[in-house]
Design a protein around this motif. Structure first.
Motif, mmCIF file in Angstrom:
data_model
loop_
_atom_site.group_PDB
_atom_site.id
_atom_site.type_symbol
_atom_site.label_atom_id
_atom_site.label_comp_id
_atom_site.label_asym_id
_atom_site.label_seq_id
_atom_site.Cartn_x
_atom_site.Cartn_y
_atom_site.Cartn_z
ATOM 1 N N ASP A 124 5.234 29.669 5.049
ATOM 2 C CA ASP A 124 5.451 29.670 6.505
ATOM 3 C C ASP A 124 6.845 29.171 6.870
ATOM 4 O O ASP A 124 7.206 29.196 8.056
ATOM 5 N N THR A 125 7.602 28.720 5.904
ATOM 6 C CA THR A 125 8.962 28.251 6.163
ATOM 7 C C THR A 125 9.824 29.385 6.695
ATOM 8 O O THR A 125 9.938 30.443 6.074
ATOM 9 N N LEU B 124 -0.426 24.612 7.286
ATOM 10 C CA LEU B 124 0.852 25.238 6.927
ATOM 11 C C LEU B 124 1.049 25.249 5.415
ATOM 12 O O LEU B 124 0.627 24.334 4.702
ATOM 13 N N ASN B 125 1.691 26.303 4.944
ATOM 14 C CA ASN B 125 2.044 26.385 3.536
ATOM 15 C C ASN B 125 3.520 26.750 3.402
ATOM 16 O O ASN B 125 4.189 27.071 4.388
ATOM 17 N N VAL C 143 8.310 23.818 5.479
ATOM 18 C CA VAL C 143 7.090 23.264 4.903
ATOM 19 C C VAL C 143 7.375 22.915 3.447
ATOM 20 O O VAL C 143 7.779 23.762 2.660
ATOM 21 N N SER C 144 7.183 21.659 3.111
ATOM 22 C CA SER C 144 7.429 21.197 1.756
ATOM 23 C C SER C 144 6.133 21.143 0.967
ATOM 24 O O SER C 144 5.067 20.887 1.522
ATOM 25 N N VAL D 91 7.515 19.505 7.613
ATOM 26 C CA VAL D 91 6.128 19.076 7.489
ATOM 27 C C VAL D 91 5.646 19.366 6.074
ATOM 28 O O VAL D 91 6.116 20.308 5.421
ATOM 29 N N GLN D 92 4.726 18.564 5.593
ATOM 30 C CA GLN D 92 4.153 18.802 4.278
ATOM 31 C C GLN D 92 3.121 19.926 4.324
ATOM 32 O O GLN D 92 2.501 20.168 5.377
ATOM 33 N N ALA D 93 2.934 20.569 3.209
ATOM 34 C CA ALA D 93 1.924 21.612 3.115
ATOM 35 C C ALA D 93 0.563 21.055 3.532
ATOM 36 O O ALA D 93 0.204 19.931 3.173
#
Length: 123
Positions: free
Chosen positions: A90-91, A86-87, A121-122, A12-14
């Motif tokens: 959080d990966t 998400l950031n 998270v990208s 998921v993207q940031a």
């Protein structure tokens, strides 16, 4: 012991959201408080959130407070982790676990663990 299976992870993207699920086998799910932990590469497994047996009480790590929400459905033997905003930090691989005793934020106090689900998270 309870068998746990996590699902819902992904890329998921940031700024995005994901909802993790943890399905438990057995008839005793409602007798356990449940926790979510995560482990990033090269780091210790860390506490994310915990929920009481009835779902009335929850606690969160400071790093996720206000962004993540833990909930449970005892009729479905499932605990959830809604993750918003998400950031990249959080990966991690996210794990659910049944709480046994001790401090709620200590992994040593949990016994049955799932296999984990990867959250990436990208930026």
């Amino acid at each position: 012991q309870v068998q746990l299976v996590e699902s819902g992870g992904g890329l998921v993207q940031a700024g995005g959201s994901l909802r993790l699920s943890c399905a438990a086998s057995g008839r005793t799910f409602s007798s356990y408080a449940m926790g979510w932990f995560r482990q990033a590469p090269g780091k210790e497994r860390e506490f994310v959130a915990v929920i009481s047996r009835s779902g009335e009480r929850t606690n969160y790590a400071d790093s996720v407070k206000g962004r993540f929400t833990i909930s449970r459905d005892n009729a479905k033997n499932t605990v959830y982790l809604q993750m918003n905003s998400l950031n990249v930090e959080d990966t991690a691989v996210y794990y659910c676990a049944t709480r046994r005793d001790g401090y709620y934020y200590a992994a040593s106090g949990y016994d049955s663990w799932g296999q984990g689900t990867q959250v990436t998270v990208s930026s």
